[in-house]
Design a protein around this motif. Structure first.
Motif, PDB file in Angstrom:
ATOM      1  N   LEU A  28       0.839  -1.193   0.000  1.00  0.00           N
ATOM      2  CA  LEU A  28       0.000   0.000   0.000  1.00  0.00           C
ATOM      3  C   LEU A  28       0.877   1.247   0.000  1.00  0.00           C
ATOM      4  O   LEU A  28       2.075   1.183   0.250  1.00  0.00           O
ATOM      5  CB  LEU A  28      -0.885   0.007   1.252  1.00  0.00           C
ATOM      6  CG  LEU A  28      -1.807  -1.196   1.451  1.00  0.00           C
ATOM      7  CD1 LEU A  28      -2.549  -1.060   2.774  1.00  0.00           C
ATOM      8  CD2 LEU A  28      -2.772  -1.349   0.300  1.00  0.00           C
ATOM      9  N   THR A  29       0.270   2.391  -0.262  1.00  0.00           N
ATOM     10  CA  THR A  29       0.981   3.652  -0.090  1.00  0.00           C
ATOM     11  C   THR A  29       1.086   3.954   1.412  1.00  0.00           C
ATOM     12  O   THR A  29       0.411   3.332   2.238  1.00  0.00           O
ATOM     13  CB  THR A  29       0.261   4.808  -0.777  1.00  0.00           C
ATOM     14  OG1 THR A  29      -1.011   5.026  -0.117  1.00  0.00           O
ATOM     15  CG2 THR A  29       0.017   4.519  -2.254  1.00  0.00           C
ATOM     16  N   LEU A  30       1.903   4.923   1.752  1.00  0.00           N
ATOM     17  CA  LEU A  30       2.041   5.325   3.155  1.00  0.00           C
ATOM     18  C   LEU A  30       0.695   5.744   3.730  1.00  0.00           C
ATOM     19  O   LEU A  30       0.310   5.309   4.818  1.00  0.00           O
ATOM     20  CB  LEU A  30       3.047   6.472   3.272  1.00  0.00           C
ATOM     21  CG  LEU A  30       3.174   7.129   4.653  1.00  0.00           C
ATOM     22  CD1 LEU A  30       3.626   6.118   5.697  1.00  0.00           C
ATOM     23  CD2 LEU A  30       4.139   8.307   4.582  1.00  0.00           C
TER      24      LEU A  30
ATOM     25  N   VAL B 159      -5.382   2.123   7.149  1.00  0.00           N
ATOM     26  CA  VAL B 159      -5.794   0.771   7.516  1.00  0.00           C
ATOM     27  C   VAL B 159      -5.572   0.541   9.014  1.00  0.00           C
ATOM     28  O   VAL B 159      -6.410  -0.051   9.696  1.00  0.00           O
ATOM     29  CB  VAL B 159      -5.035  -0.273   6.680  1.00  0.00           C
ATOM     30  CG1 VAL B 159      -5.228  -1.678   7.251  1.00  0.00           C
ATOM     31  CG2 VAL B 159      -5.518  -0.244   5.236  1.00  0.00           C
ATOM     32  N   LEU B 160      -4.464   1.019   9.537  1.00  0.00           N
ATOM     33  CA  LEU B 160      -4.201   0.873  10.969  1.00  0.00           C
ATOM     34  C   LEU B 160      -5.254   1.614  11.789  1.00  0.00           C
ATOM     35  O   LEU B 160      -5.771   1.082  12.781  1.00  0.00           O
ATOM     36  CB  LEU B 160      -2.809   1.400  11.311  1.00  0.00           C
ATOM     37  CG  LEU B 160      -1.607   0.642  10.717  1.00  0.00           C
ATOM     38  CD1 LEU B 160      -0.310   1.321  11.130  1.00  0.00           C
ATOM     39  CD2 LEU B 160      -1.603  -0.808  11.153  1.00  0.00           C
TER      40      LEU B 160
ATOM     41  N   LEU C  86      -6.934   1.024  16.030  1.00  0.00           N
ATOM     42  CA  LEU C  86      -5.733   1.428  16.754  1.00  0.00           C
ATOM     43  C   LEU C  86      -5.682   2.942  16.920  1.00  0.00           C
ATOM     44  O   LEU C  86      -6.168   3.693  16.070  1.00  0.00           O
ATOM     45  CB  LEU C  86      -4.481   0.954  16.001  1.00  0.00           C
ATOM     46  CG  LEU C  86      -4.270  -0.560  15.926  1.00  0.00           C
ATOM     47  CD1 LEU C  86      -3.145  -0.879  14.964  1.00  0.00           C
ATOM     48  CD2 LEU C  86      -3.982  -1.149  17.307  1.00  0.00           C
ATOM     49  N   LYS C  87      -5.060   3.409  17.987  1.00  0.00           N
ATOM     50  CA  LYS C  87      -4.831   4.831  18.208  1.00  0.00           C
ATOM     51  C   LYS C  87      -3.325   5.084  18.214  1.00  0.00           C
ATOM     52  O   LYS C  87      -2.521   4.145  18.165  1.00  0.00           O
ATOM     53  CB  LYS C  87      -5.452   5.284  19.521  1.00  0.00           C
ATOM     54  CG  LYS C  87      -4.870   4.616  20.757  1.00  0.00           C
ATOM     55  CD  LYS C  87      -5.557   5.088  22.027  1.00  0.00           C
ATOM     56  CE  LYS C  87      -4.932   4.443  23.275  1.00  0.00           C
ATOM     57  NZ  LYS C  87      -5.578   4.892  24.523  1.00  0.00           N
ATOM     58  N   ASN C  88      -2.954   6.345  18.293  1.00  0.00           N
ATOM     59  CA  ASN C  88      -1.529   6.723  18.266  1.00  0.00           C
ATOM     60  C   ASN C  88      -0.806   6.090  17.078  1.00  0.00           C
ATOM     61  O   ASN C  88       0.361   5.700  17.156  1.00  0.00           O
ATOM     62  CB  ASN C  88      -0.828   6.328  19.573  1.00  0.00           C
ATOM     63  CG  ASN C  88      -1.369   7.086  20.767  1.00  0.00           C
ATOM     64  OD1 ASN C  88      -1.719   8.264  20.652  1.00  0.00           O
ATOM     65  ND2 ASN C  88      -1.450   6.439  21.910  1.00  0.00           N
ATOM     66  N   VAL C  89      -1.530   5.986  15.965  1.00  0.00           N
ATOM     67  CA  VAL C  89      -0.967   5.410  14.749  1.00  0.00           C
ATOM     68  C   VAL C  89       0.080   6.355  14.179  1.00  0.00           C
ATOM     69  O   VAL C  89      -0.119   7.566  14.114  1.00  0.00           O
ATOM     70  CB  VAL C  89      -2.077   5.144  13.713  1.00  0.00           C
ATOM     71  CG1 VAL C  89      -1.491   4.839  12.343  1.00  0.00           C
ATOM     72  CG2 VAL C  89      -2.977   4.011  14.195  1.00  0.00           C
ATOM     73  N   SER C  90       1.206   5.789  13.764  1.00  0.00           N
ATOM     74  CA  SER C  90       2.281   6.634  13.242  1.00  0.00           C
ATOM     75  C   SER C  90       3.203   5.847  12.333  1.00  0.00           C
ATOM     76  O   SER C  90       3.278   4.614  12.410  1.00  0.00           O
ATOM     77  CB  SER C  90       3.091   7.232  14.404  1.00  0.00           C
ATOM     78  OG  SER C  90       4.092   8.117  13.916  1.00  0.00           O
ATOM     79  N   ALA C  91       3.906   6.590  11.466  1.00  0.00           N
ATOM     80  CA  ALA C  91       5.053   6.051  10.740  1.00  0.00           C
ATOM     81  C   ALA C  91       6.273   6.367  11.598  1.00  0.00           C
ATOM     82  O   ALA C  91       6.676   7.523  11.711  1.00  0.00           O
ATOM     83  CB  ALA C  91       5.163   6.695   9.367  1.00  0.00           C
TER      84      ALA C  91
ATOM     85  N   GLY D 149       2.764   1.485  13.112  1.00  0.00           N
ATOM     86  CA  GLY D 149       2.056   0.764  14.161  1.00  0.00           C
ATOM     87  C   GLY D 149       1.119   1.665  14.923  1.00  0.00           C
ATOM     88  O   GLY D 149       0.898   2.833  14.563  1.00  0.00           O
ATOM     89  N   GLY D 150       0.573   1.097  15.985  1.00  0.00           N
ATOM     90  CA  GLY D 150      -0.358   1.850  16.807  1.00  0.00           C
ATOM     91  C   GLY D 150      -0.710   1.078  18.066  1.00  0.00           C
ATOM     92  O   GLY D 150      -0.293  -0.072  18.250  1.00  0.00           O
ATOM     93  N   GLN D 151      -1.491   1.713  18.914  1.00  0.00           N
ATOM     94  CA  GLN D 151      -1.805   1.181  20.246  1.00  0.00           C
ATOM     95  C   GLN D 151      -3.296   0.936  20.374  1.00  0.00           C
ATOM     96  O   GLN D 151      -4.113   1.683  19.837  1.00  0.00           O
ATOM     97  CB  GLN D 151      -1.355   2.195  21.301  1.00  0.00           C
ATOM     98  CG  GLN D 151      -1.525   1.765  22.720  1.00  0.00           C
ATOM     99  CD  GLN D 151      -1.122   2.864  23.702  1.00  0.00           C
ATOM    100  OE1 GLN D 151      -1.191   4.042  23.376  1.00  0.00           O
ATOM    101  NE2 GLN D 151      -0.675   2.474  24.873  1.00  0.00           N
ATOM    102  N   LYS D 152      -3.641  -0.091  21.104  1.00  0.00           N
ATOM    103  CA  LYS D 152      -5.063  -0.329  21.395  1.00  0.00           C
ATOM    104  C   LYS D 152      -5.484   0.531  22.584  1.00  0.00           C
ATOM    105  O   LYS D 152      -4.773   0.562  23.598  1.00  0.00           O
ATOM    106  CB  LYS D 152      -5.322  -1.783  21.706  1.00  0.00           C
ATOM    107  CG  LYS D 152      -6.803  -2.061  22.000  1.00  0.00           C
ATOM    108  CD  LYS D 152      -7.112  -3.524  22.042  1.00  0.00           C
ATOM    109  CE  LYS D 152      -8.603  -3.738  22.339  1.00  0.00           C
ATOM    110  NZ  LYS D 152      -8.961  -5.168  22.369  1.00  0.00           N
TER     111      LYS D 152
END
Length: 242
Positions: A209-211, A217-218, A223-228, A239-242
């Motif tokens: 996928l693209t960035l 999708v995350l 998920l929260k606090n999703v980041s590259a 990734g990210g946090q539940k």
């Protein structure tokens, strides 16, 4: 991971050269896995329960288990040949690993139950999935995570435009040829390297996928606090946090 992708990794010749090929084709693998582990906000003494999606030869699991010496990992891979290599790599750590052969798109059937994981991680596996399958897997991942736990992924992405993707592929090919330094006929020059990569991506059904798509999708999985967390050209730690 599609049946075709699984079959591509259950071939002895492909598996035999997998780690050596990864060093040539993805020299950032060590840095990416280390970055994914460093993001996890847990003390090193934590007794973490982790799931490894697409365990491969056990590279990520070994790094995780050594960093968190009281942790345990459920490692899932569709290819028996890969699991065999992972067992060989993790011999001294095997008492802390449960090896499962199966398609991780069916995570709910393969893993013990919801709310049982502190970490789910993956490396160079989810780009074999379609976006729809990746969304399905990540929704299952979120169900397995306990509150406050994390999903981290070291994987490939694709550029937003064919023009940029073409340029990034040129950089990628040039790097492989330089690192191979004439020692591998598959990577003797740019044309042969490009042909090898094209065949590999076709056989393994790569669908990166693209960035922006990856992060969306995350987020849509819950998920929260999703980041590259780290990005270079076509390689991403997210990734990210539940």
């Amino acid at each position: 991971m599609t049946e075709q992708s699984i079959a591509a990794y259950d071939v002895s010749q492909r598996v035999k050269t997998y780690d050596a090929d990864m060093e040539l084709m993805h020299p950032n693998r060590s840095k990416m896995v280390q970055g994914a582990i460093e993001v996890l906000p847990f003390p090193r003494t934590a007794a973490l329960r982790a799931i490894d999606l697409g365990m491969g030869t056990g590279y990520f699991a070994e790094r995780f288990l050594n960093h968190f010496p009281n942790s345990r990992v459920l490692g899932i891979d569709g290819a028996q040949a890969m699991i065999d290599l992972a067992k060989a790599r993790l011999t001294s750590l095997a008492s802390r690993v449960q090896f499962v052969i199966g398609d991780f798109r069916k995570l709910q059937e393969l893993a013990p139950g919801a709310g049982t994981a502190d970490v789910v991680f993956s490396a160079y596996a989810l780009h074999h999935l379609s976006r729809a399958d990746k969304e399905t897997v990540l929704r299952q991942v979120v169900e397995f995570l306990v509150p406050g736990s994390w999903f981290v992924n070291a994987d490939l992405i694709v550029a937003d435009s064919p023009e940029l993707e073409g340029r990034l592929q040129e950089i990628r090919v040039a790097g492989i040829v330089e690192r191979a330094a004439g020692s591998d006929n598959r990577f003797a020059d740019s044309p042969s390297t490009r042909r090898f990569l094209a065949d590999l991506e076709k056989n393994e059904r790569d669908q990166p996928l693209t960035l922006a798509e990856d992060l969306e999708v995350l987020r849509s999985s819950g998920l929260k606090n999703v980041s590259a967390f780290w990005l270079e050209y076509r390689e991403l730690v997210s990734g990210g946090q539940k």
